[in-house]
Design a protein around this motif. Sequence first.
Motif, short mmCIF file in Angstrom:
data_model
loop_
_atom_site.label_atom_id
_atom_site.label_comp_id
_atom_site.label_asym_id
_atom_site.label_seq_id
_atom_site.Cartn_x
_atom_site.Cartn_y
_atom_site.Cartn_z
N VAL A 1 0.84 -1.20 0.00
CA VAL A 1 0.00 0.00 0.00
C VAL A 1 0.87 1.25 0.00
O VAL A 1 1.74 1.41 0.86
N GLY A 2 0.69 2.13 -0.98
CA GLY A 2 1.40 3.41 -0.98
C GLY A 2 2.84 3.33 -1.44
O GLY A 2 3.60 4.26 -1.21
N ASP A 3 3.24 2.26 -2.10
CA ASP A 3 4.66 2.15 -2.45
C ASP A 3 5.12 3.23 -3.42
O ASP A 3 6.16 3.85 -3.23
N LYS A 4 4.29 3.50 -4.45
CA LYS A 4 4.68 4.52 -5.44
C LYS A 4 4.77 5.90 -4.82
O LYS A 4 5.71 6.64 -5.06
N HIS A 5 3.76 6.23 -4.00
CA HIS A 5 3.75 7.54 -3.35
C HIS A 5 4.96 7.69 -2.42
O HIS A 5 5.59 8.73 -2.37
N LEU A 6 5.24 6.63 -1.71
CA LEU A 6 6.35 6.66 -0.77
C LEU A 6 7.66 6.94 -1.51
O LEU A 6 8.49 7.73 -1.08
N PHE A 7 7.80 6.30 -2.66
CA PHE A 7 9.02 6.47 -3.46
C PHE A 7 9.16 7.91 -3.92
O PHE A 7 10.23 8.51 -3.82
N PHE A 8 8.07 8.48 -4.41
CA PHE A 8 8.14 9.86 -4.89
C PHE A 8 8.36 10.83 -3.73
O PHE A 8 9.12 11.79 -3.85
N TRP A 9 7.73 10.53 -2.60
CA TRP A 9 7.92 11.39 -1.41
C TRP A 9 9.39 11.38 -1.00
O TRP A 9 9.97 12.43 -0.69
N LEU A 10 10.00 10.19 -1.03
CA LEU A 10 11.41 10.06 -0.69
C LEU A 10 12.26 10.98 -1.56
O LEU A 10 13.08 11.74 -1.08
N LEU A 11 12.01 10.89 -2.87
CA LEU A 11 12.81 11.69 -3.80
C LEU A 11 12.54 13.18 -3.61
O LEU A 11 13.43 14.00 -3.78
N SER A 12 11.31 13.52 -3.25
CA SER A 12 10.97 14.94 -3.11
C SER A 12 11.79 15.59 -2.00
O SER A 12 11.97 16.79 -1.97
N ASN A 13 12.28 14.78 -1.06
CA ASN A 13 13.10 15.35 0.02
C ASN A 13 14.39 15.95 -0.50
O ASN A 13 14.99 16.80 0.13
N ARG A 14 14.84 15.46 -1.63
CA ARG A 14 16.04 16.04 -2.22
C ARG A 14 15.78 17.43 -2.77
O ARG A 14 16.70 18.14 -3.12
N MET A 15 14.50 17.78 -2.92
CA MET A 15 14.19 19.03 -3.62
C MET A 15 13.96 20.19 -2.66
O MET A 15 13.78 21.31 -3.10
N ALA A 16 13.93 19.94 -1.36
CA ALA A 16 13.65 21.02 -0.43
C ALA A 16 14.80 22.02 -0.43
O ALA A 16 15.95 21.63 -0.30
N PRO A 17 14.49 23.31 -0.61
CA PRO A 17 15.57 24.31 -0.61
C PRO A 17 16.18 24.39 0.78
O PRO A 17 15.46 24.55 1.75
N PRO A 18 17.49 24.27 0.89
CA PRO A 18 18.10 24.18 2.21
C PRO A 18 18.01 25.48 3.00
O PRO A 18 17.85 25.46 4.21
N ALA A 19 18.09 26.62 2.30
CA ALA A 19 18.29 27.89 2.99
C ALA A 19 17.32 28.12 4.15
O ALA A 19 17.74 28.37 5.27
N VAL A 20 16.02 28.00 3.88
CA VAL A 20 15.06 28.37 4.89
C VAL A 20 14.80 27.24 5.86
O VAL A 20 14.32 27.42 6.96
N PHE A 21 15.18 26.02 5.45
CA PHE A 21 14.96 24.89 6.32
C PHE A 21 16.03 24.79 7.41
O PHE A 21 15.93 23.96 8.30
N LEU A 22 17.04 25.63 7.30
CA LEU A 22 18.13 25.55 8.27
C LEU A 22 17.66 25.85 9.69
O LEU A 22 18.02 25.15 10.63
N LEU A 23 16.86 26.88 9.83
CA LEU A 23 16.42 27.28 11.16
C LEU A 23 15.58 26.19 11.83
O LEU A 23 15.85 25.83 12.97
N PRO A 24 14.57 25.64 11.14
CA PRO A 24 13.84 24.53 11.73
C PRO A 24 14.74 23.34 12.09
O PRO A 24 14.53 22.71 13.13
N PHE A 25 15.72 23.06 11.25
CA PHE A 25 16.63 21.97 11.56
C PHE A 25 17.37 22.24 12.85
O PHE A 25 17.50 21.39 13.73
N PHE A 26 17.84 23.47 12.98
CA PHE A 26 18.55 23.87 14.18
C PHE A 26 17.66 23.69 15.40
O PHE A 26 18.06 23.11 16.41
N GLN A 27 16.41 24.16 15.29
CA GLN A 27 15.49 24.05 16.44
C GLN A 27 15.20 22.60 16.78
O GLN A 27 15.20 22.21 17.94
N LEU A 28 14.96 21.79 15.72
CA LEU A 28 14.61 20.39 15.95
C LEU A 28 15.73 19.66 16.68
O LEU A 28 15.50 19.01 17.70
N TYR A 29 16.96 19.81 16.18
CA TYR A 29 18.05 19.04 16.78
C TYR A 29 18.47 19.62 18.12
O TYR A 29 18.98 18.90 18.97
#
Lengths: 270, 295
Positions: free
Chosen positions: A98-126
């Motif tokens: 169930v959901g194998d194709k979607h999961l695969f595309f979701w996985l790849l979409s993680n490579r597409m997130a622009p790093p710049a603005v995600f840095l702050l949330p990453f900092f907060q999370l860790y």
Amino acid sequence: MATNMISKRNLGMFMYLIFVLLPIYWLLNMSFKTNDEILGQLTLWPTDFTFDNYITIFTDASWYMGYVNSMTYVAMNLVITLLVSLPAAYAFSRYKFVGDKHLFFWLLSNRMAPPAVFLLPFFQLYSSVGLFDTHLAVALAHCLFTIPLAVWILEGFMSGVPREIDETAYIDGYSFGHFFIKIFIPMIRSGIGVTAFFTFMFSWVELLLARTLTSVDAKPISAIMTRTVGAAGIDWGVLAAAGVLTILPGILVIWFVRNHVAKGFALGRV
Amino acid sequence: MNKVPNNKAWWLVLPMFLLVAFSAIIPLMTVVNYSLQDIFDQNTAYFVGVEWYQETLRNTRLHDSLLRQFGFSFSVLLIEIPLGIVVALMMPTRGWQASAVLILLALPLLIPWNVVGTIWQVFARGDIGLFGWTLNNLGIDYNYTSNPLDAWLTVLLMDVWHWTSLVALLCYSGLRAIPDAYYQAAKIDRASPWAVFRYIQLPRLRNVLVIGVLLRFMDSFMIYTEPFVLTGGGPGTSTTFLSQTLTQMAIGQFDIGPAAAFSLVYFLIVLLVSWLFFTTITHMEKSDNGNKHDK
């Protein structure tokens, strides 16, 4: 005519390799020069040959620990990535679920997130889970783009192994774990070599996340390099030497996996 | 290969899923949260709804850097994909030369991105860099720190130097996977080298090219470190690409809300282009296979 074509091919290859190597040669050249010579005049090779720039790095713990830190988190990332990607890639290559194709595309979409603005949330999370400034934090954050790529490459290699092998092994009484480790993994050795190469590569070259998630104890070499820019201008010689030293681990890794890469490239679809 | 339907396979995927989700979903949700609020400091934030999204539609600075970004990404693809194929075709196929070329080609890929920027920063300088010095001595007026066009071309050349190897390695693997029988058949038919390329090699390269184009598109669209080190985005804004504009907004001016809103828009753009490309290719593949069956 055939020989003519081959020589034209070789000439083209040769020219391209020169293009690839010249900038690297320039860095290497600079790392053996004194700052006076670097800024004084343009010389094609060091006239005043010196190891001082390298000595600076190897005698100062705040310099060489950067390499240790970088290698530590890259190694951790490599182990984590392979451990979780191998079973996942096996699942993708053998089963429909169930959901194998979607999961695969979701996985790849993680490579597409622009790093710049995600840095702050990453900092907060860790920071909030108490991992800030540890090697593990960087290793886990890098999983975001190494795991999708690893699953993608491994899945290609695994699909090349016929199902009959799995079935025969089960009939012969192998358990899943036993079969996977004893029979299956050795069969896709080359694929694992290629995957290890790409995982190492993308983790080693990344700077933004590694710099954001560390401050002192786990600071990567690429972040330490920025301090050669001081009040007195840039210390070009040391900067060049540090740069050359960042290339060496990569050369070592590709040297070890070169046969796998050549062979692995031939087998898988990568 | 026929896959067996089996939902228990989720157990094999689960560790990977949890690990990626930890680093992917929580930060994404935080960014969504930012994009809907006006944040003054850690404890003061007001809910503003879609205001930031509306603002991004009017912000010409963002639009300019988005346009620059598209221009850059398409130039990158236009140069690197054909050049990568040509290099892959020129690579030796066996012996020690094959390993040697493989290793040398992979070198630029293994250099940390800020070092790549540093290398080109020095290499392209007019006074102490071989490249800039040679150009100046050939009588070409070249200075990447003051001339916007030179700066843009230098960033492009750096990217070509850095990433063409990846396309070449992928294509090389695709070429190696073509069975010898195909070439023998072409020889018997006395096919021209162009025909061999067009009807045997290129179709077989399609899968790796899809991967190559996608990776190059995504990565060039997010490019940050290399131009930041090389030119710092200048002169003016000629090499300020999207990531850098967003970073300036988020960290430099602490406009987290608008920056977050636009990153999400940006994320969706990349997702949309990748998805369009992906579906078009798979669609083409299907119709191709259909034609084969018709014949």
